[in-house]
Write a protein that holds these residues in place. Structure first.
Motif, PDB file in Angstrom:
ATOM      1  N   ARG A   1     -30.106  10.016 -40.106  1.00 27.05           N
ATOM      2  CA  ARG A   1     -30.680  10.905 -39.090  1.00 27.05           C
ATOM      3  C   ARG A   1     -32.194  10.705 -39.029  1.00 27.05           C
ATOM      4  N   PRO A   2     -32.633   9.482 -38.665  1.00 24.43           N
ATOM      5  CA  PRO A   2     -34.072   9.195 -38.744  1.00 24.43           C
ATOM      6  C   PRO A   2     -34.930  10.120 -37.884  1.00 24.43           C
ATOM      7  N   GLU A   3     -34.349  10.650 -36.801  1.00 25.02           N
ATOM      8  CA  GLU A   3     -35.145  11.505 -35.905  1.00 25.02           C
ATOM      9  C   GLU A   3     -35.456  12.870 -36.547  1.00 25.02           C
ATOM     10  N   ARG A   4     -34.769  13.193 -37.635  1.00 23.78           N
ATOM     11  CA  ARG A   4     -35.052  14.476 -38.303  1.00 23.78           C
ATOM     12  C   ARG A   4     -36.075  14.324 -39.435  1.00 23.78           C
ATOM     13  N   LEU A   5     -36.462  13.068 -39.746  1.00 23.68           N
ATOM     14  CA  LEU A   5     -37.340  12.853 -40.901  1.00 23.68           C
ATOM     15  C   LEU A   5     -38.729  13.458 -40.707  1.00 23.68           C
ATOM     16  N   ALA A   6     -39.382  13.113 -39.587  1.00 23.96           N
ATOM     17  CA  ALA A   6     -40.752  13.599 -39.374  1.00 23.96           C
ATOM     18  C   ALA A   6     -40.814  15.129 -39.365  1.00 23.96           C
TER      19      ALA A   6
ATOM     20  N   GLY B   1     -33.983  24.076 -43.825  1.00 24.17           N
ATOM     21  CA  GLY B   1     -32.525  24.183 -43.705  1.00 24.17           C
ATOM     22  C   GLY B   1     -32.088  24.041 -42.263  1.00 24.17           C
ATOM     23  N   ALA B   2     -32.845  24.690 -41.366  1.00 23.12           N
ATOM     24  CA  ALA B   2     -32.530  24.601 -39.935  1.00 23.12           C
ATOM     25  C   ALA B   2     -32.751  23.174 -39.416  1.00 23.12           C
ATOM     26  N   VAL B   3     -33.891  22.568 -39.743  1.00 21.82           N
ATOM     27  CA  VAL B   3     -34.189  21.202 -39.272  1.00 21.82           C
ATOM     28  C   VAL B   3     -33.138  20.215 -39.784  1.00 21.82           C
ATOM     29  N   ALA B   4     -32.749  20.354 -41.053  1.00 25.11           N
ATOM     30  CA  ALA B   4     -31.770  19.426 -41.628  1.00 25.11           C
ATOM     31  C   ALA B   4     -30.459  19.469 -40.851  1.00 25.11           C
ATOM     32  N   ALA B   5     -30.152  20.642 -40.282  1.00 21.94           N
ATOM     33  CA  ALA B   5     -28.912  20.787 -39.518  1.00 21.94           C
ATOM     34  C   ALA B   5     -29.144  20.614 -38.013  1.00 21.94           C
ATOM     35  N   GLY B   6     -30.309  20.084 -37.634  1.00 20.02           N
ATOM     36  CA  GLY B   6     -30.558  19.767 -36.232  1.00 20.02           C
ATOM     37  C   GLY B   6     -30.961  20.945 -35.367  1.00 20.02           C
ATOM     38  N   HIS B   7     -31.363  22.064 -35.985  1.00 14.31           N
ATOM     39  CA  HIS B   7     -31.778  23.238 -35.208  1.00 14.31           C
ATOM     40  C   HIS B   7     -33.301  23.346 -35.159  1.00 14.31           C
ATOM     41  N   ASP B   8     -33.783  24.083 -34.142  1.00 14.59           N
ATOM     42  CA  ASP B   8     -35.216  24.354 -34.016  1.00 14.59           C
ATOM     43  C   ASP B   8     -35.637  25.288 -35.159  1.00 14.59           C
ATOM     44  N   PRO B   9     -36.650  24.891 -35.930  1.00 19.18           N
ATOM     45  CA  PRO B   9     -37.000  25.712 -37.099  1.00 19.18           C
ATOM     46  C   PRO B   9     -37.777  26.988 -36.784  1.00 19.18           C
ATOM     47  N   ALA B  10     -38.435  27.047 -35.611  1.00 13.30           N
ATOM     48  CA  ALA B  10     -39.392  28.133 -35.342  1.00 13.30           C
ATOM     49  C   ALA B  10     -38.781  29.516 -35.567  1.00 13.30           C
ATOM     50  N   GLY B  11     -37.552  29.723 -35.088  1.00 15.62           N
ATOM     51  CA  GLY B  11     -36.914  31.029 -35.203  1.00 15.62           C
ATOM     52  C   GLY B  11     -36.590  31.438 -36.621  1.00 15.62           C
ATOM     53  N   TRP B  12     -36.653  30.504 -37.552  1.00 17.78           N
ATOM     54  CA  TRP B  12     -36.281  30.786 -38.945  1.00 17.78           C
ATOM     55  C   TRP B  12     -37.463  31.081 -39.847  1.00 17.78           C
TER      56      TRP B  12
END
Lengths: 289, 289
Positions: A128-133, A182-193
């Protein structure tokens, strides 16, 4: 696989990567000693719990995110225990790293854990390279300048400190990084968390302050009464035991109210309330029950 | 824009990101003090030189790679100067970070520089996301376990040390990361560039050992005679001044011979020989000329 197993395996994997004949044996030993056996692993548990609530579609990445957060936490403990900071001889019920391996290896172990935390994300993001940054930036924010746990600790070196800003950085920042990662790792927007992590982090800090006055050294695995002895700003000094306990409950309510809508919302609430009960020192938990 | 300007700008940008009102002012000050004014910036210069030899098709990424390497180097200087290691009061001609800001801020500044080094790569890789992971791993290898500069320093804590392994890790690893990161930043395979960095790193270490016995404190910006005083393994103790000087020249020859075929090969050779002349203490350089 349960969250505890996932976390311990991911941490073990991160450490094992460096344990080759090329590594100085005492450094390798000090690194393992810094990470195992763990404490409550509350930050990585939180990270996995949020990933699960968000669908956990890339579990190896969620595990790496959890391990990364915990490695950063371990690094901060090793350095905070140094003679120039808390000069703590005990941690997690055993001699602290500098007490066991000397100050030099404690400095180096903390340094290595910081970089290993970042490396573990890189190794696990190949699918999931797009989630790395975004993951690296999320974990980085929890630790780095301007407002992660390193500057959090640095507020103790300032002549004028805002208590809320200090606690938000010193504890809240890495909790917020845990929920958001945790949210980013699962492909979700982190802001709400972010709010969930920040509120739980503040609650944990208040609970820690309460334990420092209301626990036994056996229960805590380290000396009690340290905040007062070291003149550290803390919630009990500000609100008293009763006021701090009330404030802690308010923070937990606010944390629960902040959870974004997601598939695993209900399970997450149950899990967090169960974990939160363990925050309190035994005596206060019985009073609160 | 010349390499020096590129490096100083990239370092300034990395530091400026953390300099917000949320950051404890003394930590922000200590971070800037740790990085500016610099020494010879030899590692980032090497990184940019290799990127240029490889076509430099993403200069913002090469600049970030160079800054990342230098931030790691600065972190290692700040921590190596601590009382528990070299206890050095002077560095780059001014009080060391712990002498100026205290031991606590020196520990925290070093920690922050490590994570900022990784963050600066993330911020600059948005246009070339596929180069981010290999860049992070390349820089990580130069610093982390098993054989980067942190374990390099940790060999000083071991009862049995292999001198070559110690020096390869303590100095060579970050030089190798510098050449390899320059190649990766420009989209080239880094493997062929490792030998150049390793040889130059070893040459630099030998030159440093020579300067420690043959320079004045004014020329060096720090005390001389430290290796002997601290009983540190070094090339002069092993080979004598004459033998070490000969070995240094051999290393430089091997470094030049290792350069992979690339568009800017000839310019790179000229540049490196010019830089290498600055390695030697003045007196020995005159003898060698």
């Amino acid at each position: 696989m349960d969250a505890t197993t996932r976390i311990e395996q991911a941490l073990n994997q991160a450490l094992a990567r460096g344990e080759t004949p090329a590594c100085p044996p005492l450094l390798a030993e000090a690194l393992r000693y810094s990470v195992f056996p763990g404490g409550a692993r509350i930050r990585p548990q939180l990270c996995i719990a949020v990933a699960q609530a968000c669908g956990d579609d890339a579990p190896e990445l969620a595990d790496a995110a959890a391990a990364s957060i915990e490695l950063m936490h371990c690094a901060s403990l090793v350095h905070d225990d140094l003679p120039c900071f808390d000069n703590a001889d005990m941690r997690r019920g055993k001699p602290s790293v500098h007490a066991a391996y000397g100050e030099r290896l404690a400095v180096l172990a903390g340094d290595a854990l910081i970089i290993m935390a970042m490396e573990t994300l890189v190794h696990s993001a190949t699918q999931r390279p797009e989630r790395l940054a975004p993951l690296l930036l999320t974990v980085g924010q929890g630790v780095s300048v301007p407002a992660g746990i390193i500057p959090g600790q640095a507020w103790e070196c300032e002549p004028n400190v805002d208590l809320a800003q200090y606690q938000r950085a010193k504890t809240g920042a890495l909790f917020a990084a845990a929920t958001m990662a945790g949210a980013v790792a699962a492909g979700h927007d982190p802001a709400g968390w972010r709010a969930l992590g920040e509120k739980l982090g503040e609650a944990f800090q208040v609970a820690d302050d309460l334990r420092d006055v209301a626990s036994s050294p056996e229960e805590l695995g380290k000396p009690v009464g340290q905040d007062e002895a070291l003149g550290r700003p803390n919630a009990v000094a500000t609100h008293g035991i009763k006021g701090a306990t009330k404030y802690l409950k308010q923070l937990l309510d606010e944390a629960m109210a902040s959870i974004p809508a997601c598939a695993g919302e209900a399970e997450l609430r149950v899990l967090l309330m169960k974990k939160a009960a363990k925050f309190l020192p035994k005596e206060l938990a019985q009073q609160a029950a």
